[in-house]
Write a protein that holds these residues in place. Structure first.
Motif, PDB file in Angstrom:
ATOM      1  N   PRO A  45       1.441   4.109  -1.201  1.00 19.02           N
ATOM      2  CA  PRO A  45       1.600   2.643  -0.859  1.00 19.02           C
ATOM      3  C   PRO A  45       1.071   2.415   0.542  1.00 19.02           C
ATOM      4  N   GLY A  46       0.343   1.116   0.825  1.00 20.22           N
ATOM      5  CA  GLY A  46       0.174   1.060   2.060  1.00 20.22           C
ATOM      6  C   GLY A  46      -1.380   1.356   2.559  1.00 20.22           C
ATOM      7  N   ARG A  47      -1.780   2.552   1.944  1.00 18.85           N
ATOM      8  CA  ARG A  47      -3.108   3.055   2.605  1.00 18.85           C
ATOM      9  C   ARG A  47      -4.308   2.271   1.645  1.00 18.85           C
ATOM     10  N   PRO A  48      -5.101   1.731   2.464  1.00 21.77           N
ATOM     11  CA  PRO A  48      -6.314   0.925   1.581  1.00 21.77           C
ATOM     12  C   PRO A  48      -7.424   2.140   1.035  1.00 21.77           C
ATOM     13  N   LEU A  49      -7.752   1.685   0.043  1.00 27.45           N
ATOM     14  CA  LEU A  49      -8.810   2.756  -0.694  1.00 27.45           C
ATOM     15  C   LEU A  49     -10.061   1.663  -0.898  1.00 27.45           C
ATOM     16  N   GLN A  50     -11.120   2.644  -0.879  1.00 26.34           N
ATOM     17  CA  GLN A  50     -12.441   1.743  -1.126  1.00 26.34           C
ATOM     18  C   GLN A  50     -13.236   2.032  -2.465  1.00 26.34           C
ATOM     19  N   LEU A  51     -13.219   1.076  -3.592  1.00 26.04           N
ATOM     20  CA  LEU A  51     -13.793   1.441  -4.592  1.00 26.04           C
ATOM     21  C   LEU A  51     -15.177   1.442  -4.477  1.00 26.04           C
ATOM     22  N   GLU A  52     -16.045   2.388  -5.304  1.00 24.89           N
ATOM     23  CA  GLU A  52     -17.415   2.512  -5.488  1.00 24.89           C
ATOM     24  C   GLU A  52     -17.873   1.405  -6.153  1.00 24.89           C
ATOM     25  N   GLU A  53     -17.267   0.920  -7.178  1.00 19.11           N
ATOM     26  CA  GLU A  53     -17.888   0.097  -8.235  1.00 19.11           C
ATOM     27  C   GLU A  53     -18.551  -0.960  -7.827  1.00 19.11           C
ATOM     28  N   GLY A  54     -19.752  -1.431  -8.223  1.00 18.29           N
ATOM     29  CA  GLY A  54     -20.528  -2.541  -7.789  1.00 18.29           C
ATOM     30  C   GLY A  54     -20.318  -3.596  -8.622  1.00 18.29           C
ATOM     31  N   LEU A  55     -19.370  -4.301  -8.511  1.00 16.69           N
ATOM     32  CA  LEU A  55     -19.132  -5.579  -9.693  1.00 16.69           C
ATOM     33  C   LEU A  55     -19.592  -6.745  -8.978  1.00 16.69           C
ATOM     34  N   ASP A  56     -20.200  -7.764 -10.128  1.00 17.78           N
ATOM     35  CA  ASP A  56     -20.360  -8.870  -9.417  1.00 17.78           C
ATOM     36  C   ASP A  56     -19.761  -9.836 -10.430  1.00 17.78           C
ATOM     37  N   MET A 194      -2.775  -4.990  -3.892  1.00 20.42           N
ATOM     38  CA  MET A 194      -3.530  -6.062  -3.195  1.00 20.42           C
ATOM     39  C   MET A 194      -4.985  -5.520  -3.052  1.00 20.42           C
ATOM     40  N   THR A 195      -6.032  -6.771  -3.248  1.00 15.72           N
ATOM     41  CA  THR A 195      -7.305  -6.374  -3.288  1.00 15.72           C
ATOM     42  C   THR A 195      -8.058  -7.117  -1.945  1.00 15.72           C
ATOM     43  N   SER A 196      -9.120  -6.590  -1.399  1.00  9.72           N
ATOM     44  CA  SER A 196      -9.934  -7.699  -0.860  1.00  9.72           C
ATOM     45  C   SER A 196     -11.369  -6.751  -0.569  1.00  9.72           C
ATOM     46  N   GLY A 197     -12.270  -7.498  -1.095  1.00 13.41           N
ATOM     47  CA  GLY A 197     -13.444  -7.157  -1.212  1.00 13.41           C
ATOM     48  C   GLY A 197     -13.680  -5.935  -2.308  1.00 13.41           C
ATOM     49  N   ARG A 198     -14.031  -4.390  -1.823  1.00 13.30           N
ATOM     50  CA  ARG A 198     -13.899  -3.521  -2.476  1.00 13.30           C
ATOM     51  C   ARG A 198     -12.536  -2.568  -2.206  1.00 13.30           C
ATOM     52  N   ALA A 199     -11.710  -3.261  -1.279  1.00 16.41           N
ATOM     53  CA  ALA A 199     -10.523  -2.449  -0.836  1.00 16.41           C
ATOM     54  C   ALA A 199      -9.457  -2.801  -1.569  1.00 16.41           C
ATOM     55  N   LEU A 200      -8.418  -1.739  -1.763  1.00 16.60           N
ATOM     56  CA  LEU A 200      -7.405  -1.938  -2.572  1.00 16.60           C
ATOM     57  C   LEU A 200      -6.079  -1.271  -1.898  1.00 16.60           C
ATOM     58  N   VAL A 201      -4.953  -1.976  -2.042  1.00 18.75           N
ATOM     59  CA  VAL A 201      -3.718  -1.329  -1.486  1.00 18.75           C
ATOM     60  C   VAL A 201      -2.549  -1.503  -2.611  1.00 18.75           C
ATOM     61  N   GLY A 202      -1.822  -0.234  -2.884  1.00 20.03           N
ATOM     62  CA  GLY A 202      -0.780  -0.531  -3.398  1.00 20.03           C
ATOM     63  C   GLY A 202       0.646  -0.959  -2.868  1.00 20.03           C
ATOM     64  N   LEU A 203       1.405  -1.522  -3.527  1.00 20.57           N
ATOM     65  CA  LEU A 203       2.681  -2.097  -2.875  1.00 20.57           C
ATOM     66  C   LEU A 203       3.706  -2.076  -4.149  1.00 20.57           C
ATOM     67  N   PRO A 204       4.257  -0.840  -4.499  1.00 20.77           N
ATOM     68  CA  PRO A 204       5.222  -0.673  -5.626  1.00 20.77           C
ATOM     69  C   PRO A 204       6.421  -1.186  -5.022  1.00 20.77           C
ATOM     70  N   ARG A 205       7.478  -1.645  -6.209  1.00 16.79           N
ATOM     71  CA  ARG A 205       8.794  -2.274  -5.625  1.00 16.79           C
ATOM     72  C   ARG A 205       9.793  -1.435  -4.974  1.00 16.79           C
ATOM     73  N   SER A 206       9.356  -0.092  -4.799  1.00 22.02           N
ATOM     74  CA  SER A 206      10.273   0.719  -4.268  1.00 22.02           C
ATOM     75  C   SER A 206      10.065   0.765  -2.815  1.00 22.02           C
ATOM     76  N   ILE A 207       9.088   0.124  -2.096  1.00 23.84           N
ATOM     77  CA  ILE A 207       8.830   0.361  -0.824  1.00 23.84           C
ATOM     78  C   ILE A 207       9.675  -0.757  -0.007  1.00 23.84           C
ATOM     79  N   ALA A 208      10.115  -0.317   1.201  1.00 27.85           N
ATOM     80  CA  ALA A 208      10.721  -1.230   1.799  1.00 27.85           C
ATOM     81  C   ALA A 208       9.766  -1.639   3.225  1.00 27.85           C
ATOM     82  N   ALA A 209       9.722  -3.087   3.362  1.00 26.07           N
ATOM     83  CA  ALA A 209       8.939  -3.665   4.388  1.00 26.07           C
ATOM     84  C   ALA A 209       9.709  -3.987   5.636  1.00 26.07           C
ATOM     85  N   GLU A 210       9.181  -3.844   6.794  1.00 28.37           N
ATOM     86  CA  GLU A 210       9.902  -4.216   8.227  1.00 28.37           C
ATOM     87  C   GLU A 210       8.794  -4.866   8.945  1.00 28.37           C
ATOM     88  N   GLY A 211       9.378  -5.825   9.611  1.00 24.77           N
ATOM     89  CA  GLY A 211       8.596  -6.559  10.828  1.00 24.77           C
ATOM     90  C   GLY A 211       7.330  -7.381  10.370  1.00 24.77           C
TER      91      GLY A 211
END
Lengths: 211, 325
Positions: A45-56, A194-211
Motif C-alpha cells: 500500500p502507498g507505493r505508486p505503480l505505473q501501468l503500461e496499458e495505453g487506454l483511451d 487510487m488512480t491518476s493518469g497511468r499511476a495507481l496506489v492501493g489503500l486496503p482497509r488494514s492500513i493506518a494513516a497519520e498526519g
C-alpha cells in the motif's frame, strides 16, 4: 461496427455504441498485467505503480481508472459511478466492455468509481462488509488529480515495511478522518484503489494513516 | 537452470491449443482475482470463492493451481515444490501443466522464480519483494478439528473468539508436557485472524513473519482463498511459560552438511540404519555444487542422488519422475 451504428446506434441490450471507445486491446494478457499491478498495489500500500496499458477511455476517466474497472468488473459486480462520470459514453463503455450492472445507490455496489474526488460520498455510504463476511465490502476506484503532489500522509500496516508516504491530491478535507474510522472498524470497511493518469496506489482497509 | 521447456508449446506463447491462457476462463480468473484482492486487504481471513474443477483430483493442489492460473502471465517464471522437492510427481505435473497451458518458463532455482507454488514447505532460500509464494491448502480452517460446524467457525473468526484453540494447545501441554503439534501449527495474522499455515512443518512458521514476498493460499476442495501481505506480523500461538519452538535435529544433512534446514529422515536398511537429508532439494543441490559435503561419502551421495533423481539432471523435461528404488 460502423454499419451497426448507422442502422440502430445500439448494441443488443440497449447500449449506445455510436462513439464507443475501445477497451483493453488484448483482454487476456492486458487484464493479467493490470491485475498484477493491482495486486502489487494492494500488497504494498502507498507505493505508486505505473501501468503500461495505453487506454483511451471516455472523459473524464484516466487510463488507470478505466483499466482497473475493465480488469475487475463483470456481470457479477454492480458498479456505482459518481455524478460527473455518470455520462452516456461512460455508462455505455462499462456496460459494453464489462457487462456490469450499473446501480444508482452506492450501498448496492461492489465497485464504486469516483472521478470527482473532492465531491465524493462519505466512505460509510458504501458497503462495509459483514462481520462473518468482511470480503463483501465495496472497492472504490478513486481517481485523483495527482499521486505525487498532495499533502503527505504516513501509512503503516500489513504490506508496508515500516512506513510509506502517500501524496494524493484533491481529496476532500474529511477524507483522512473517514479513513481512520474505516480502519478502526477493521476487518470491516472499504478498500480503495487510487488512480491518476497511468499511476495507481492501493489503500486496503488494514492500513493506518497519520498526519 | 531455467528450462527451455519441451512442453512450452507455441512460439506465439498462446499455450496449449483449445484452452484459454493458463487453463481457466477469463470470468473465473476475474472472480478469483477479486477474491485475492479482498484476501490481501483482510490478512488471514478466508475468502470464499467459486472453486472450479481442475484436471486433477482434489488434494493435488487444485486450489493453489487456481490461484497461480489467475495471477500468472507470460513474463513469469514458475517454480513448483512438493514437500520442498522440485522433482516429485505433484511438482513435476503442476510445473508441466503451466508450461503447457500458459507457456511460461519454469525453474528449480528459488531466486529465479517470480511465482513459487508450494505444497507443505517454505523454501530455505530467502525470497524477495518481487516474488509471490502460492500455498496449496488441504484444510484452510484452523478451528475445524475443534468445531466441525462452518457457521460456528465463522462466528469465532468474526468475533475473534479463539479461546478454544488455546485450550487445545494447553491440553497438549497437560498431557505431553509440550505442544505436540508439529505441522499446521496455528498462527495469528496481524493480531486479528487465526490462520492455518497449511501443513508446513512448524519449522517454517517463523519464516512467514515479516516475509518480504506476498503469500497467497488456495484451498480447492474447501473453496477458500486467503493471503498474508508482505511484512505482516505472523505469530505462532503459544504461552508465556511454553514459548513457541521449532524442531531441531541432532544430525546435519548427510548430503550437504547443512545445520539449519528442515531435514527428512531416510531409512537406509532394515537394521535401523537411517540418515537425514535436506527437504529442500534445490537448496541441498546448490550447496553440494558449492562444495559443501555431509557425512555421506561422495560415492554413496552420488548413488543416492541418482536414485531419487536429484543429481544434476541435464535438463528437466517434465517427465523425469521415475522412482528408482
Amino acid at each position: 461496427m460502423a454499419a451497426m451504428a448507422t442502422l440502430a446506434g445500439s448494441a443488443p441490450g440497449g447500449i449506445d455504441t455510436t462513439d464507443l471507445k475501445p477497451g483493453l486491446a488484448d483482454p487476456v494478457h492486458d487484464s493479467q498485467r493490470v491485475f498484477r499491478a493491482l495486486l502489487e498495489a494492494m500488497a504494498r500500500p502507498g507505493r505508486p505503480l505505473q501501468l503500461e496499458e495505453g487506454l483511451d477511455p471516455p472523459f473524464p476517466l484516466d487510463p488507470a481508472t478505466a483499466a482497473a474497472v475493465l480488469t475487475l468488473c463483470d456481470h457479477d459486480t454492480p458498479l456505482w459511478i459518481d455524478w460527473i462520470a455518470d455520462t452516456p459514453p461512460v455508462r455505455a463503455y462499462f456496460s459494453f466492455h464489462c457487462g456490469c450492472p450499473l446501480v444508482e445507490r452506492s450501498q448496492q455496489a461492489a465497485f464504486g468509481l469516483v472521478s470527482d474526488a473532492e465531491n465524493m460520498p462519505r466512505l460509510g455510504l458504501f458497503a462495509q462488509g459483514l462481520d462473518k463476511y468482511p470480503d463483501r465490502s465495496a472497492t472504490l476506484v478513486l481517481q485523483v488529480p495527482s499521486l505525487s503532489e498532495g499533502l503527505a500522509v504516513q501509512l503503516s500496516g500489513p504490506g508496508i515495511d515500516g512506513r510509506e508516504t502517500l501524496r494524493a491530491a484533491g481529496l476532500p478535507d474529511w477524507f483522512w478522518n473517514d479513513w481512520r474510522l474505516n480502519a478502526a472498524q477493521f476487518p470491516l470497511g472499504v478498500d480503495i484503489i487510487m488512480t491518476s493518469g497511468r499511476a495507481l496506489v492501493g489503500l486496503p482497509r488494514s492500513i493506518a494513516a497519520e498526519g | 537452470m531455467t528450462t527451455a521447456s519441451a512442453e512450452k508449446t507455441a512460439e506465439n506463447g498462446a499455450g496449449e491449443e483449445g484452452y484459454n491462457f493458463a487453463y481457466l476462463d477469463e470470468q473465473t480468473k476475474r472472480m478469483i482475482r477479486r477474491c485475492i484482492l479482498k484476501a490481501v486487504a483482510v490478512p488471514g481471513y478466508q475468502v470464499p470463492f467459486g472453486g472450479r474443477e481442475m484436471p486433477l483430483p482434489y488434494g493435488w493442489g487444485t486450489g493453489g493451481m487456481q490461484v497461480t492460473a489467475s495471477i500468472i502471465g507470460h513474463d513469469d517464471t514458475l517454480k513448483v515444490i512438493d514437500q520442498g522437492a522440485d522433482d516429485t510427481t505433484n511438482a513435476v505435473n503442476i510445473r508441466r501443466f503451466f508450461a503447457r497451458t500458459a507457456a511460461v518458463d519454469t525453474t528449480e532455482v528459488t531466486a529465479e522464480a517470480s511465482i513459487v507454488q508450494t505444497r507443505h514447505r517454505v523454501p530455505e532460500d530467502p525470497m524477495t519483494e518481487g516474488q509471490i509464494l502460492v500455498y496449496q491448502v488441504p484444510q484452510p480452517e484452523p478451528l475445524r478439528k475443534l468445531e466441525p460446524r462452518e457457521i460456528e467457525c465463522r462466528k469465532m473468526h468474526a468475533y475473534k473468539e479463539y479461546g478454544l484453540m488455546q485450550v487445545s494447545l494447553y491440553e497438549d501441554i497437560a498431557r505431553f508436557g509440550e505442544i505436540a503439534t508439529s505441522y499446521s501449527y496455528p498462527v495469528m495474522v496481524n493480531d486479528r485472524y487465526l490462520m492455518s499455515p497449511t501443513p508446513i512443518p512448524k519449522f517454517d512458521n517463523p519464516k512467514m513473519h515479516d516475509f518480504p514476498a506476498l503469500q497467497l493460499f488456495g484451498a480447492g476442495r474447501e473453496k477458500r482463498i486467503y493471503a498474508i501481505p508482505p511484512f505482516t506480523k505472523v505469530k505462532s500461538l503459544d504461552f508465556d511459560d511454553h514459548p513457541f519452538e521449532v524442531q531441531q535435529w541432532e544430525e546435519n544433512c548427510a548430503l550437504c552438511g547443512a545445520e539449519d534446514t528442515f531435514l527428512d529422515e531416510v531409512i537406509l536398511d532394515d537394521r535401523g540404519g537411517k540418515m537425514y537429508v535436506c527437504s529442500d532439494s534445490h537448496y541441498c543441490a546448490r550447496r553440494r555444487a558449492e562444495g559443501h559435503r555431509g557425512t555421506l561419502s561422495d560415492s554413496a551421495a552420488a548413488a543416492y542422488a541418482a536414485a531419487v533423481g536429484a543429481a544434476d539432471r541435464p535438463s528437466e523435461d517434465g517427465e523425469s519422475a521415475e522412482w528408482v528404488t
